[in-house]
Design an enzyme around this catalytic site. Structure first.
Site: not given
Ligand code: TYD
Length: 141
Positions: A54-56
């Site tokens: 749940f990230h970049a």
């Protein structure tokens, strides 16, 4: 690098040498890896019902290999999303910067090995999806 897209998230076959003693996969050289490796980490002891990621990343380049078991990697470039199953120790997924990713459906035995071109830096993370969408669209946050 121009704004990465899902087409940059390629699954690549690794050289695998096998004989009656078993299999041996090799991750070697900048041509295959695409960046100088400064960090290796791995996820294990994951729980099937518990998703991660749940990230970049702003700049981090990574290569992910399910060396054991499987998980589903959801990839999103800010325009479209897709899922890729990582279930083959002979294949590596290229994960460029500015790709939102989530890991779902871990098998109980999953060991997900990741090579990265920089040391861990929390400032490189984009953990807010709305912020990611704005940055991916070229807007200032
Ligand atoms: P995080 O990146 O949130 O995990 P995931 O994306 O798999 O859900 O990292 C979990 C914790 O581990 C967090 O406290 C940061 C820490 N961490 C490091 O210290 N070094 C690392 O190389 C990584 C990937 C995480």
């Amino acid at each position: 690098m121009s704004q990465p897209s899902l087409s940059d998230c390629t699954l690549q076959r690794l050289p695998v040498y096998g004989d009656e003693r078993g299999q041996l996969a090799v991750i070697e050289g900048e041509a295959l890896i695409g960046f100088p490796v400064r960090r290796v980490y791995y996820l294990f002891g994951t729980v099937g019902a518990v998703s991660r990621g749940f990230h970049a990343h702003h700049r981090l380049q990574q290569l992910a290999i399910a060396v054991r078991g499987s998980c589903r990697m959801l990839l999103d470039d800010g325009r479209e999303r897709t899922s890729i199953w990582l279930d083959d120790p002979g294949s590596a997924l290229r994960l460029p910067p500015m790709i939102w990713h989530e890991m779902h459906d871990f098998s109980d035995d999953c060991v997900l090995l990741v090579l990265a071109d920089y040391e861990y830096d929390e400032r490189d993370y984009i953990r807010d999806y709305a912020e990611f969408r704005r940055l991916a669209a070229g807007e200032s946050v």
